[in-house]
Design an enzyme around this catalytic site. Structure first.
Site, PDB file in Angstrom:
ATOM      1  N   GLU A  10     -16.137 -65.936   5.963  1.00  0.00           N
ATOM      2  CA  GLU A  10     -15.380 -67.029   5.321  1.00  0.00           C
ATOM      3  C   GLU A  10     -16.269 -67.706   4.292  1.00  0.00           C
ATOM      4  O   GLU A  10     -17.457 -67.980   4.567  1.00  0.00           O
ATOM      5  CB  GLU A  10     -14.945 -68.017   6.411  1.00  0.00           C
ATOM      6  CG  GLU A  10     -13.608 -68.644   6.186  1.00  0.00           C
ATOM      7  CD  GLU A  10     -12.449 -67.641   6.211  1.00  0.00           C
ATOM      8  OE1 GLU A  10     -12.089 -67.128   5.125  1.00  0.00           O
ATOM      9  OE2 GLU A  10     -11.917 -67.377   7.296  1.00  0.00           O
ATOM     10  N   THR A  41     -17.487 -66.370   1.811  1.00  0.00           N
ATOM     11  CA  THR A  41     -18.484 -65.417   1.311  1.00  0.00           C
ATOM     12  C   THR A  41     -17.964 -64.693   0.074  1.00  0.00           C
ATOM     13  O   THR A  41     -18.751 -64.134  -0.681  1.00  0.00           O
ATOM     14  CB  THR A  41     -18.823 -64.363   2.391  1.00  0.00           C
ATOM     15  OG1 THR A  41     -17.596 -63.927   2.984  1.00  0.00           O
ATOM     16  CG2 THR A  41     -19.721 -64.928   3.469  1.00  0.00           C
ATOM     17  N   SER A  83      -0.441 -67.939   1.499  1.00  0.00           N
ATOM     18  CA  SER A  83       0.905 -67.831   0.937  1.00  0.00           C
ATOM     19  C   SER A  83       0.816 -67.864  -0.587  1.00  0.00           C
ATOM     20  O   SER A  83       1.637 -67.254  -1.276  1.00  0.00           O
ATOM     21  CB  SER A  83       1.802 -68.943   1.451  1.00  0.00           C
ATOM     22  OG  SER A  83       1.233 -70.190   1.165  1.00  0.00           O
ATOM     23  N   ASP A  87      -8.151 -63.107  -0.860  1.00  0.00           N
ATOM     24  CA  ASP A  87      -6.738 -63.279  -0.505  1.00  0.00           C
ATOM     25  C   ASP A  87      -5.854 -62.312  -1.288  1.00  0.00           C
ATOM     26  O   ASP A  87      -4.981 -61.651  -0.730  1.00  0.00           O
ATOM     27  CB  ASP A  87      -6.286 -64.715  -0.795  1.00  0.00           C
ATOM     28  CG  ASP A  87      -7.130 -65.732  -0.064  1.00  0.00           C
ATOM     29  OD1 ASP A  87      -7.927 -65.328   0.803  1.00  0.00           O
ATOM     30  OD2 ASP A  87      -6.996 -66.933  -0.373  1.00  0.00           O
ATOM     31  N   TYR A 119     -13.265 -77.403  -2.064  1.00  0.00           N
ATOM     32  CA  TYR A 119     -13.484 -75.962  -2.218  1.00  0.00           C
ATOM     33  C   TYR A 119     -14.293 -75.696  -3.494  1.00  0.00           C
ATOM     34  O   TYR A 119     -15.317 -75.006  -3.469  1.00  0.00           O
ATOM     35  CB  TYR A 119     -12.125 -75.248  -2.291  1.00  0.00           C
ATOM     36  CG  TYR A 119     -12.231 -73.743  -2.365  1.00  0.00           C
ATOM     37  CD1 TYR A 119     -12.146 -72.971  -1.220  1.00  0.00           C
ATOM     38  CD2 TYR A 119     -12.431 -73.092  -3.581  1.00  0.00           C
ATOM     39  CE1 TYR A 119     -12.257 -71.588  -1.278  1.00  0.00           C
ATOM     40  CE2 TYR A 119     -12.547 -71.715  -3.649  1.00  0.00           C
ATOM     41  CZ  TYR A 119     -12.456 -70.973  -2.497  1.00  0.00           C
ATOM     42  OH  TYR A 119     -12.576 -69.597  -2.566  1.00  0.00           O
TER      43      TYR A 119
HETATM   44  C1  GLA Z   1      -9.483 -69.425   0.324  1.00  0.00           C
HETATM   45  C2  GLA Z   1      -9.793 -68.693  -0.978  1.00  0.00           C
HETATM   46  C3  GLA Z   1     -10.523 -67.380  -0.722  1.00  0.00           C
HETATM   47  C4  GLA Z   1     -11.723 -67.576   0.202  1.00  0.00           C
HETATM   48  C5  GLA Z   1     -11.343 -68.407   1.426  1.00  0.00           C
HETATM   49  C6  GLA Z   1     -12.537 -68.770   2.260  1.00  0.00           C
HETATM   50  O1  GLA Z   1      -8.566 -68.691   1.075  1.00  0.00           O
HETATM   51  O2  GLA Z   1      -8.622 -68.432  -1.706  1.00  0.00           O
HETATM   52  O3  GLA Z   1     -10.912 -66.793  -1.935  1.00  0.00           O
HETATM   53  O4  GLA Z   1     -12.783 -68.164  -0.489  1.00  0.00           O
HETATM   54  O5  GLA Z   1     -10.661 -69.607   1.063  1.00  0.00           O
HETATM   55  O6  GLA Z   1     -13.116 -67.646   2.797  1.00  0.00           O
END
Ligand code: GLA
Length: 383
Positions: free
Chosen positions: A35, A37, A128, A173, A223
């Site tokens: 996560e 990463t 989503s 994602d 983030y």
């Molecule tokens: C979100 C981001 C991903 C990733 C995760 C954490 O989902 O969209 O790119 O960085 O957080 O692992």
């Protein structure tokens, strides 16, 4: 993928636009481990699931384009040559962003109508948003014969997220949603953007999600801040990304970074190692080790990377109190959403019930339990 979801979106589309659509299903994802990463060029271990976004899409000859978020009962008409981001947080940014990024690649699309509907709640940490972006790019690629590869499509989805949604996300994602394989998780190298599939059959254990049903505000800026912190430390170390650093390397700049950022970089380095070790544990069918790595991941996300929240920590503590749960951790960006649990099959329901009751008592709100299947990535649905 739910047939009810597909039929519902198709019906809405036909009612609204009086034409036959093509149908696309684009799944959400889980992530076993790895996560935060992905934007450090590291390893992640996601899988597409059987829940996601169903989109119905067709060319429009009305001279404008229309997008319809059926779950919100919200419709928006727009002109392809005048696109700019809407207010932050508005759903149409996912659609506009994808269209704009396709145009940035000098691909021409005509007007279109799209309706979509989902069966994963936003903010669940199950992507989503990536599912939606992928459904739009995949549908447009099909409709206008753009000739985009899946790799190009996920980069378009990711750029839409950066430039229109405002989250500087990594590639996990979009990749997992697009490239998912039934019954498999994908060990993805986020530098090469290539993955190795692992067939997941945990025999008498299974993966189960519990959604806290919370999404804390400011999660997007938190983030982006973490991503910048990681990038600045990589720069200090004179490397391309933290994936290239060892703990010993990090020690050499310890006095040049804040203690908080030191912990964050340390977390990334360790989480990357955990993801590699997890793939080995799966190969060896060693679920105890896999579970311990998953708990280790949560510990780092909670105390070092600081992207967890009380509700997630509470659910992980519930898991730790039950010996039949081998591992649990928060999943996705954090500050809410789901925990992922590795639990024995015979205990899964009982654990879900106990945890739900305790959660209600503690926070006076409901959590939701999801049993998921690892499934195929974004695809056309033929009926
Ligand atoms: C979100 C981001 C991903 C990733 C995760 C954490 O989902 O969209 O790119 O960085 O957080 O692992």
């Amino acid at each position: 993928m739910s047939a009810t979801l597909i039929n519902a979106v198709k019906t809405k589309f036909i009612e609204t636009f009086k034409q036959e659509p093509i149908l696309v299903f684009s799944p959400g994802r889980i992530n076993i481990i790895g996560e935060h990463t992905d934007y450090n060029d590291g390893f992640v271990f996601p899988a597409a699931v059987d829940k996601g976004i169903a989109a119905a899409i067709q060319k429009s000859d009305s001279g404008t384009s229309t997008a319809y978020a059926t779950d919100k009962d919200s419709k928006i008409e727009f002109a392809l040559d005048k696109l700019k981001p809407s207010k932050e947080g508005n759903w149409e940014n996912y659609v506009f962003g994808v269209v704009a990024e396709i145009q940035n690649r000098n691909k021409t699309i005509g007007n279109f109508n799209i309706a979509f509907k989902g069966d994963i709640p936003g903010g669940a940490g199950m992507s989503s948003s990536a599912a939606l972006e992928n459904s739009v790019v995949f549908g447009l690629n099909e409709l206008f014969n753009l000739g985009l590869t899946k790799h190009e499509m996920i980069l378009i989805s990711q750029k839409a997220e950066h430039n229109y949604v405002g989250v500087n996300c990594g590639i996990m994602d979009q990749y997992a949603s697009m490239f998912g394989i039934e019954n498999n998780a994908l060990l993805l190298d986020c530098r090469t953007v290539e993955s190795k599939p692992y067939e997941i059959d945990f025999k008498d254990h299974q993966l189960m999600l519990i959604n806290t049903n919370v999404k804390h505000s400011l999660s997007d800026s938190a983030y982006n801040d973490r991503r910048s912190a990681c990038e600045s430390i990589a720069k200090l170390l004179n490397i391309k990304a933290l994936r290239d650093a060892t703990e010993a390397d990090l020690e050499t700049v310890k006095d040049k970074v804040t203690p908080e950022n030191y912990q964050k970089a340390l977390y990334v380095i360790q989480e990357n190692e955990r993801a590699m070790k997890a793939s080995k544990a799966i190969e060896d069918n060693d679920l105890e080790t896999l579970g311990a790595l998953i708990y280790g991941s949560h510990n780092g996300l909670q105390h070092q990377y600081k992207v967890s929240c009380d509700e997630l920590d509470f659910l992980v503590d519930q898991a730790k109190a039950n010996k039949q749960v081998l591992g649990a951790r928060m999943m996705g960006g954090g500050f809410g959403g789901c925990t992922i649990n590795l639990v024995s099959k015979k205990e899964a329901k009982a654990f879900a019930e106990t945890a739900s009751i305790a959660y209600k008592k503690e926070f006076n709100k409901e959590c939701s339990v999801y049993f998921i299947k690892l499934s195929e990535g974004t695809h056309l649905v033929t009926q």
